[in-house]
Design an enzyme around this catalytic site. Structure first.
Site: not given
Length: 297
Positions: A65, A70
Site C-alpha cells: 500500500y 512498513f
C-alpha cells in the site's frame, strides 16, 4: 448492501490491529515476530559503489500500500542504496494481487524474478542487506555497523512504538481519512469501481474503527502522543546529522520510512510544524534521494 458489507469488512479488519502493526486501506498490516537483524550495514558507502549495485538482476517487486509505513521502510532502504524495484498496489478489499500467497494476505510481500517470496519488512530488509554484502557492495565491517545493537533497538521502536500512531492520526475525521486514501486515485490497475469503493467506503469505515484502535493501545491524544514519540527520536539523534552519525543507519531508515509514508497528508504537515524532526527529515530526504522505483502497477 454491497457498500454496507464492504464497510463492515473494513471495520472488522481495522479492529484486529495488534502488535507492531498498522491498518492502511482497511487491511491488517502486521509485522511478525520474525528474526531480528543479526547483521547490519554502515551506510558510509561510496556513491560510486551504490551507483553500481548489481542487485537489479534480482528483479524485486514489492506488493504494497502506498501509505503503509512498513512498505515505506522497505522502499526507503531500496531508494537509499539505489536498488531498482517495481511496486504493485494491492486492493485492500479483494487482495487479488497477492492471490499467489495462499497462506499470507498481508503486506509488504517481496518477490524476485527467481520466484522467491519474502514476507514482513524486517525479513525483506535483511534479504536486501544480505545481498548487498554478498555482492561486494558492502564490506562486512560496513554491514555490521549499519545495524548496531542500538540501531536495531530503534528500528524495532519504529515498528512497535511509532508506526502504531500512524493510523489513528490519519483517520481522525472523514476528510482526513479521504486525504490518506487519495493515493488510490493513482493506482494504475484499479478500476473506477475499485477506486470508489476503496476510497469512499473504506475511508468511512476506518474512521469508525479509529476509536477501537485508540482504546486497544490506550491512546488518549493521538496527535500529542505521536509528537512526543518523534521528540524522543530527535533526542536520540541529538546534535548529530543522523542517528548513525555522519550517515544514516538502519534506525534512520526505519523512522524515515514511517514518516515519509504520509508525506502528502495534513498529519505530516503537523509533524513538521509541531516537532523538531524537520531538520533531520530534510537531511534524510536529501541523503536518500529520489526513488529508484522503475515501475508502479
Amino acid at each position: 448492501p454491497r457498500a454496507m458489507a464492504a464497510a463492515a469488512r473494513f471495520a472488522r479488519i481495522g479492529a484486529r490491529l495488534s502488535g507492531a502493526a498498522c491498518v492502511v486501506g482497511g487491511t491488517y498490516l502486521a509485522q511478525s515476530e520474525a528474526r531480528c537483524f543479526s547483521k547490519a550495514v554502515n551506510s558510509k558507502v561510496p556513491a560510486s559503489a551504490v551507483d553500481t549495485v548489481p542487485l537489479s538482476s534480482l528483479g524485486y517487486t514489492l506488493y504494497q500500500y502506498e501509505i503503509c509505513p512498513f512498505c515505506n521502510k522497505v522502499k526507503s532502504l531500496l531508494d537509499f542504496f539505489h536498488v531498482p524495484y517495481a511496486t504493485v498496489d494491492v486492493n485492500p478489499l479483494t487482495k487479488s494481487e497477492i492471490k499467489f500467497s495462499e497462506d499470507y494476505k498481508k503486506v509488504p510481500i517481496m518477490r524476485t524474478e527467481a520466484g522467491e517470496q519474502l514476507r514482513d519488512s524486517p525479513v525483506i530488509m535483511e534479504h536486501i542487506l544480505d545481498n548487498l554484502k554478498a555482492s561486494g557492495v558492502l564490506s562486512a565491517k560496513d554491514f555490521d555497523a549499519f545495524c548496531s545493537d542500538k540501531a536495531r533497538e530503534w528500528a524495532t521502536w519504529a515498528d512497535k512504538e511509532l508506526a502504531v500512531y500512524i493510523y489513528p492520526n490519519i483517520t481522525r475525521s472523514y476528510s482526513e481519512s479521504l486525504e490518506a486514501f487519495s493515493y488510490i486515485r493513482d493506482v494504475p490497475h484499479f478500476s473506477a469501481l475499485d477506486k470508489a469503493t476503496n476510497m469512499y467506503v473504506g475511508a468511512l469505515a476506518m474512521v469508525f474503527a479509529q476509536g477501537k484502535i485508540k482504546k486497544k493501545y490506550n491512546i488518549i491524544d493521538e496527535r500529542e502522543e505521536m509528537f512526543d514519540k518523534l521528540r524522543l527520536w530527535t533526542k536520540e539523534v541529538g546534535d548529530k546529522p543522523f542517528a548513525g552519525g555522519d550517515r544514516p543507519n538502519l534506525a534512520d531508515i526505519a523512522v524515515f520510512g514511517c514518516v515519509r509514508a504520509i508525506k502528502h497528508t495534513g498529519t505530516h504537515k503537523d509533524i513538521m510544524a509541531n516537532t523538531d524532526v524537520g531538520p533531520w527529515y530534510k537531511r534524510m530526504e536529501d541523503t536518500v534521494g529520489g526513488t529508484s522505483r522503475r515501475r508502479r502497477a
